[in-house]
Design a protein around this motif. Structure first.
Motif, PDB file in Angstrom:
ATOM      1  N   GLN A 130      72.394  40.980 -73.140  1.00  0.00           N
ATOM      2  CA  GLN A 130      73.338  41.600 -72.210  1.00  0.00           C
ATOM      3  C   GLN A 130      74.487  42.297 -72.930  1.00  0.00           C
ATOM      4  N   PHE A 131      74.607  42.046 -74.238  1.00  0.00           N
ATOM      5  CA  PHE A 131      75.756  42.545 -74.995  1.00  0.00           C
ATOM      6  C   PHE A 131      75.313  43.516 -76.080  1.00  0.00           C
ATOM      7  N   ASN A 132      76.098  44.565 -76.267  1.00  0.00           N
ATOM      8  CA  ASN A 132      75.821  45.546 -77.314  1.00  0.00           C
ATOM      9  C   ASN A 132      76.263  45.022 -78.669  1.00  0.00           C
ATOM     10  N   GLU A 133      75.707  45.622 -79.687  1.00  0.00           N
ATOM     11  CA  GLU A 133      76.077  45.358 -81.080  1.00  0.00           C
ATOM     12  C   GLU A 133      75.839  43.901 -81.453  1.00  0.00           C
ATOM     13  N   THR A 134      76.872  43.153 -81.849  1.00  0.00           N
ATOM     14  CA  THR A 134      76.673  41.795 -82.360  1.00  0.00           C
ATOM     15  C   THR A 134      76.349  40.804 -81.246  1.00  0.00           C
ATOM     16  N   ASP A 135      75.676  39.710 -81.614  1.00  0.00           N
ATOM     17  CA  ASP A 135      75.341  38.664 -80.654  1.00  0.00           C
ATOM     18  C   ASP A 135      76.613  38.052 -80.073  1.00  0.00           C
ATOM     19  N   TYR A 136      76.530  37.698 -78.800  1.00  0.00           N
ATOM     20  CA  TYR A 136      77.661  37.034 -78.135  1.00  0.00           C
ATOM     21  C   TYR A 136      77.688  35.545 -78.465  1.00  0.00           C
ATOM     22  N   LEU A 137      76.525  34.906 -78.493  1.00  0.00           N
ATOM     23  CA  LEU A 137      76.462  33.464 -78.660  1.00  0.00           C
ATOM     24  C   LEU A 137      76.520  33.041 -80.125  1.00  0.00           C
ATOM     25  N   ILE A 138      77.358  32.056 -80.401  1.00  0.00           N
ATOM     26  CA  ILE A 138      77.397  31.379 -81.690  1.00  0.00           C
ATOM     27  C   ILE A 138      76.528  30.135 -81.548  1.00  0.00           C
ATOM     28  N   THR A 139      75.563  29.972 -82.444  1.00  0.00           N
ATOM     29  CA  THR A 139      74.600  28.876 -82.295  1.00  0.00           C
ATOM     30  C   THR A 139      74.937  27.663 -83.158  1.00  0.00           C
ATOM     31  N   ILE A 140      75.701  27.869 -84.224  1.00  0.00           N
ATOM     32  CA  ILE A 140      76.106  26.752 -85.088  1.00  0.00           C
ATOM     33  C   ILE A 140      77.627  26.663 -85.065  1.00  0.00           C
ATOM     34  N   TRP A 141      78.160  25.531 -84.578  1.00  0.00           N
ATOM     35  CA  TRP A 141      79.603  25.417 -84.403  1.00  0.00           C
ATOM     36  C   TRP A 141      80.042  23.967 -84.409  1.00  0.00           C
ATOM     37  N   LYS A 142      81.326  23.775 -84.626  1.00  0.00           N
ATOM     38  CA  LYS A 142      81.954  22.461 -84.519  1.00  0.00           C
ATOM     39  C   LYS A 142      82.800  22.449 -83.252  1.00  0.00           C
ATOM     40  N   ILE A 143      82.832  21.340 -82.572  1.00  0.00           N
ATOM     41  CA  ILE A 143      83.503  21.286 -81.273  1.00  0.00           C
ATOM     42  C   ILE A 143      84.980  21.627 -81.370  1.00  0.00           C
ATOM     43  N   GLU A 144      85.615  21.314 -82.486  1.00  0.00           N
ATOM     44  CA  GLU A 144      87.040  21.619 -82.645  1.00  0.00           C
ATOM     45  C   GLU A 144      87.300  23.117 -82.810  1.00  0.00           C
ATOM     46  N   ASP A 145      86.242  23.887 -83.057  1.00  0.00           N
ATOM     47  CA  ASP A 145      86.402  25.336 -83.223  1.00  0.00           C
ATOM     48  C   ASP A 145      86.112  26.113 -81.937  1.00  0.00           C
ATOM     49  N   VAL A 146      85.666  25.399 -80.893  1.00  0.00           N
ATOM     50  CA  VAL A 146      85.296  26.066 -79.640  1.00  0.00           C
ATOM     51  C   VAL A 146      86.548  26.513 -78.879  1.00  0.00           C
ATOM     52  N   SER A 147      86.560  27.791 -78.506  1.00  0.00           N
ATOM     53  CA  SER A 147      87.617  28.333 -77.648  1.00  0.00           C
ATOM     54  C   SER A 147      86.942  28.983 -76.450  1.00  0.00           C
ATOM     55  N   ALA A 148      86.769  28.200 -75.393  1.00  0.00           N
ATOM     56  CA  ALA A 148      85.997  28.635 -74.230  1.00  0.00           C
ATOM     57  C   ALA A 148      86.779  28.413 -72.949  1.00  0.00           C
ATOM     58  N   ASN A 149      86.537  29.291 -71.977  1.00  0.00           N
ATOM     59  CA  ASN A 149      87.211  29.216 -70.686  1.00  0.00           C
ATOM     60  C   ASN A 149      86.332  28.664 -69.591  1.00  0.00           C
ATOM     61  N   THR A 150      85.028  28.888 -69.724  1.00  0.00           N
ATOM     62  CA  THR A 150      84.122  28.532 -68.637  1.00  0.00           C
ATOM     63  C   THR A 150      82.753  28.169 -69.193  1.00  0.00           C
ATOM     64  N   ILE A 151      81.797  27.920 -68.304  1.00  0.00           N
ATOM     65  CA  ILE A 151      80.496  27.391 -68.708  1.00  0.00           C
ATOM     66  C   ILE A 151      79.375  28.101 -67.952  1.00  0.00           C
ATOM     67  N   ASP A 152      78.244  28.264 -68.626  1.00  0.00           N
ATOM     68  CA  ASP A 152      76.989  28.608 -67.970  1.00  0.00           C
ATOM     69  C   ASP A 152      76.029  27.460 -68.227  1.00  0.00           C
ATOM     70  N   ILE A 153      75.228  27.115 -67.246  1.00  0.00           N
ATOM     71  CA  ILE A 153      74.232  26.067 -67.451  1.00  0.00           C
ATOM     72  C   ILE A 153      72.831  26.618 -67.229  1.00  0.00           C
ATOM     73  N   PHE A 154      71.835  25.907 -67.799  1.00  0.00           N
ATOM     74  CA  PHE A 154      70.434  26.278 -67.690  1.00  0.00           C
ATOM     75  C   PHE A 154      69.651  25.024 -67.312  1.00  0.00           C
ATOM     76  N   TYR A 155      68.770  25.144 -66.310  1.00  0.00           N
ATOM     77  CA  TYR A 155      68.084  23.980 -65.763  1.00  0.00           C
ATOM     78  C   TYR A 155      66.619  24.321 -65.524  1.00  0.00           C
ATOM     79  N   LYS A 156      65.797  23.295 -65.298  1.00  0.00           N
ATOM     80  CA  LYS A 156      64.349  23.538 -65.198  1.00  0.00           C
ATOM     81  C   LYS A 156      63.891  23.877 -63.776  1.00  0.00           C
ATOM     82  N   ASP A 157      64.609  23.374 -62.759  1.00  0.00           N
ATOM     83  CA  ASP A 157      64.214  23.648 -61.376  1.00  0.00           C
ATOM     84  C   ASP A 157      65.373  23.318 -60.432  1.00  0.00           C
TER      85      ASP A 157
END
Length: 264
Positions: A127-154
């Motif tokens: 959905q995003f141009n140029e660089t990836d939006y998602l960081i896949t390797i991180w430490k919880i103390e480095d997270v700066s997030a405002n909201t959440i998306d979830i993914f479920y099976k059904d």
């Protein structure tokens, strides 16, 4: 007195017409006329700022309430930023693990994937141009997030999640994609709107909102004139001041005309 209007994105300003994702031409014209009449137009969405700027640029609106009310930009400057504290992040991760839920913790310009499948990460980043939006390797103390998306099976798993978090979170499902954006009951789009009108000294009587989803309910209840799109969920239509046509049937433009916010 000038008006201020708040617009959801997906299903309200921007959607899939069967061929491509787009902003209807009538919507673009309505926004232009509305602002030319001396009114203010704000986006009010669960989407992050990076997505907003990519789709709408920086000149179509006067300001932006993103991440379900928790990040606000006005005249190019961030005037409010409410991030998820580390203890809440830890609690959410523990609960998501119990429920078997995968997630993304979303910030204005980058997000942090948690146990997401590779295909989900690829689709999210597409959905995003140029660089990836998602960081896949991180430490919880480095997270700066405002909201959440979830993914479920059904739907069963989503309903379990809704029940588990019934006192704290609101889930806005994304149709058949088995994902949903999440807002906190103690701070959502309506709180972002309240912050903006107070900061700009605008009476609530001069406020308008357009939406289509579950996370737009409090937004429409907060403003003076709440308009639901024809494609909106029934819960939103039931509390709206007015229900207009679908997004691709010039719904936003027709509602603007009906309320005489713009000329036909």
């Amino acid at each position: 007195m000038s008006k201020i209007a708040f617009f959801d994105i997906d299903g309200t300003l921007y959607g899939f017409d069967g061929k491509e994702h787009k902003i209807p031409e009538s919507t673009q014209l309505a926004l232009k006329k509305f602002r030319e009449n001396g009114n203010l137009a704000f986006i009010c969405t669960g989407r992050p700022m990076r997505f907003i700027y990519q789709i709408f640029g920086e000149n179509m609106f006067d300001g932006y309430i993103s991440a379900n009310g928790t990040h606000i930009v006005y005249k190019g400057e961030c005037i409010f930023n409410k991030t998820i504290d580390i203890n809440t992040l830890k609690e959410l991760i523990k609960s998501f693990d119990e429920l078997g839920i995968r997630s993304s913790f979303a910030g204005p310009y980058n997000g942090y994937s948690y146990k997401m499948k590779s295909e989900e990460i690829e689709h999210y980043n597409s959905q995003f141009n140029e660089t990836d939006y998602l960081i896949t390797i991180w430490k919880i103390e480095d997270v700066s997030a405002n909201t959440i998306d979830i993914f479920y099976k059904d739907k069963i798993q989503l309903d379990e999640c809704k029940s588990y978090f019934q006192n704290g979170l609101i889930f806005n499902p994304h149709g058949p994609h088995m994902s949903a954006d999440v807002s906190f009951k103690d701070f959502d789009k309506s709180d972002g709107i309240k912050y903006v009108v107070k900061a700009l000294n605008i009476p609530i009587e001069d406020t308008i909102a357009f939406g289509d989803g579950h996370n737009d309910i409090t937004m429409l209840k907060t403003v003076n004139t709440g308009i639901a799109m024809g494609n909106a969920v029934e819960e939103l239509k039931n509390i709206a001041s007015y229900v207009t046509e679908n997004i691709f049937d010039d719904g936003l433009y027709k509602a603007m005309v009906a309320y005489e916010f713009i000329d036909k």
